[in-house]
Design an enzyme around this catalytic site. Structure first.
Site, PDB file in Angstrom:
ATOM      1  N   ARG A 139       0.810  -1.222   0.000  1.00  0.00           N
ATOM      2  CA  ARG A 139       0.000   0.000   0.000  1.00  0.00           C
ATOM      3  C   ARG A 139       0.840   1.267   0.000  1.00  0.00           C
ATOM      4  NH1 ARG A 139      -2.586  -3.991   1.459  1.00  0.00           N
ATOM      5  NH2 ARG A 139      -0.797  -4.443   2.757  1.00  0.00           N
ATOM      6  N   THR A 140       1.835   1.334   0.881  1.00  0.00           N
ATOM      7  CA  THR A 140       2.618   2.567   0.993  1.00  0.00           C
ATOM      8  C   THR A 140       3.360   2.858  -0.295  1.00  0.00           C
ATOM      9  OG1 THR A 140       2.871   2.240   3.375  1.00  0.00           O
ATOM     10  CG2 THR A 140       4.397   3.748   2.314  1.00  0.00           C
ATOM     11  N   LYS A 158      25.000  -6.214  -2.427  1.00  0.00           N
ATOM     12  CA  LYS A 158      26.428  -6.415  -2.677  1.00  0.00           C
ATOM     13  C   LYS A 158      27.284  -5.846  -1.555  1.00  0.00           C
ATOM     14  CE  LYS A 158      25.581  -5.754  -7.649  1.00  0.00           C
ATOM     15  NZ  LYS A 158      25.911  -4.918  -8.827  1.00  0.00           N
ATOM     16  N   ARG A 194      11.707   3.449   2.844  1.00  0.00           N
ATOM     17  CA  ARG A 194      11.325   2.562   3.955  1.00  0.00           C
ATOM     18  C   ARG A 194      12.527   1.699   4.282  1.00  0.00           C
ATOM     19  NH1 ARG A 194       5.905  -0.985   4.662  1.00  0.00           N
ATOM     20  NH2 ARG A 194       5.250   1.106   5.297  1.00  0.00           N
ATOM     21  N   HIS A 212       6.093   6.262  11.182  1.00  0.00           N
ATOM     22  CA  HIS A 212       5.482   6.103   9.858  1.00  0.00           C
ATOM     23  C   HIS A 212       4.622   7.349   9.603  1.00  0.00           C
ATOM     24  CE1 HIS A 212       4.106   4.393   6.262  1.00  0.00           C
ATOM     25  NE2 HIS A 212       3.636   3.239   6.672  1.00  0.00           N
TER      26      HIS A 212
END
Length: 314
Positions: free
Chosen positions: A51-52, A80, A101, A129
């Site tokens: 959703r975000t 890496k 995020r 958030h």
């Protein structure tokens, strides 16, 4: 550090919150414009999201901008061994804004320290958030007609739930009363209860998800117990299904009650609630588009009212 970055909801004032809600309302009236024409936004998701990420990317696309980035850190150079600092500095060469995020608390704050490109925190560990908080506030305002003097009941994972932490901090401006419903293992952390005490916020704690608690609520904020936050799977299994909302439990609730959930849900809201007019979690997710359009434009320093005159809706 770019002063337009949004890392924590605690970084913005009451007036800024209300301004963002008004901007969200403007975009809800028509979300399709060209005011991001020529802008490039990076979405860097070191942790899974649906959703975000999709709502941020949709917000950019509907405003005429372009999106680059990744939705799986294993497909990036971090797999890496590239450091977060190097990733942020590299991506900053290409974009006007970074939406990030990350699984580590404080990662978004750190990112602001290594680049002048504005950063929007799309979730950092169990910490914050803020964009979810803005869509939560917008949903509460739309359904209640106010943010003032509401009783908000938070249920489930209050220890690791970054959405409840951010919402609690944002509501300090609006004289709320909180009811915290959680088991001992997932109760609201001490630092957030201290925050309530310092800001004169009333709260009570409950282990039982009782009719008295539900019927006193204006907003019922359900949360998922997050398996990804547990290092001990046995502990997760012990607490994952302790609180489930069924339609029958809403029978005597207030007429204005609305059920919110940041999604995804697992077992904490039964599907029999979905058709109840008090269920608002899918509409809440839709509100994320408008709230994030407002956040993006603020982060880019765009005066939307002036720009909307130049770039009328499609």
């Amino acid at each position: 550090m770019n002063s337009n970055s949004l890392v924590s909801i605690d970084d913005i004032s009451r007036d800024e919150i209300l301004d963002l809600l008004e901007r969200a309302r403007v975009f809800e009236q028509n979300p399709n414009h060209k005011i991001l024409d020529g802008k490039v936004v990076a979405t860097l998701f070191f942790e899974p999201s649906t959703r975000t990420r999709l709502s941020f990317e949709t917000a950019v696309n509907r405003l005429g901008g372009r999106v680059i980035g990744f939705s799986d850190a294993n497909t990036s150079s971090s797999a890496k061994g590239e450091t977060l600092k190097d990733t942020i500095k590299m991506v900053s060469n290409y974009v006007d804004l970074i939406v990030m995020r990350h699984y580590l608390e404080g990662a978004a704050r750190y990112a602001t320290e290594v680049t002048d490109v504005p950063i929007i925190n799309a979730g950092d560990g169990a910490n914050q958030h803020p964009s979810q908080t803005m869509l939560d506030l917008y949903s509460i305002y739309k359904t209640q007609g106010t943010l003032e003097n509401l009783t908000i009941t938070m249920v489930g994972d209050l220890k690791y739930g970054r959405t409840v932490h951010s919402l609690l901090m944002a509501m300090r401006h609006f004289n709320p009363t909180f009811q915290f419903v959680a088991c001992e293992e997932l109760k609201m952390p001490k630092e957030y209860k201290v925050f309530c005490d310092q800001n004169g916020i009333r709260y009570t704690e409950h282990h039982d998800f009782s009719p008295e608690v539900i019927n006193a609520s204006d907003i019922l904020y359900m949360t998922r117990v997050q398996r990804e936050r547990f290092s001990d799977l046995m502990e997760y299994e012990k607490v994952k299904n302790l609180y489930t909302l069924h339609n029958s439990m809403l029978a005597d609730s207030k007429p204005n009650l609305r059920v919110l959930h940041p999604l995804p849900r697992v077992n904490e809201i039964d599907v029999d609630v979905d058709d109840n007019p008090k269920a608002y979690y899918f509409e809440q997710a839709r509100n994320g588009l408008y709230a994030r359009q407002a956040i993006i434009c603020k982060a880019l320093g765009i005066d939307i009212y002036k720009e909307l005159e130049k770039y009328p809706s499609k």
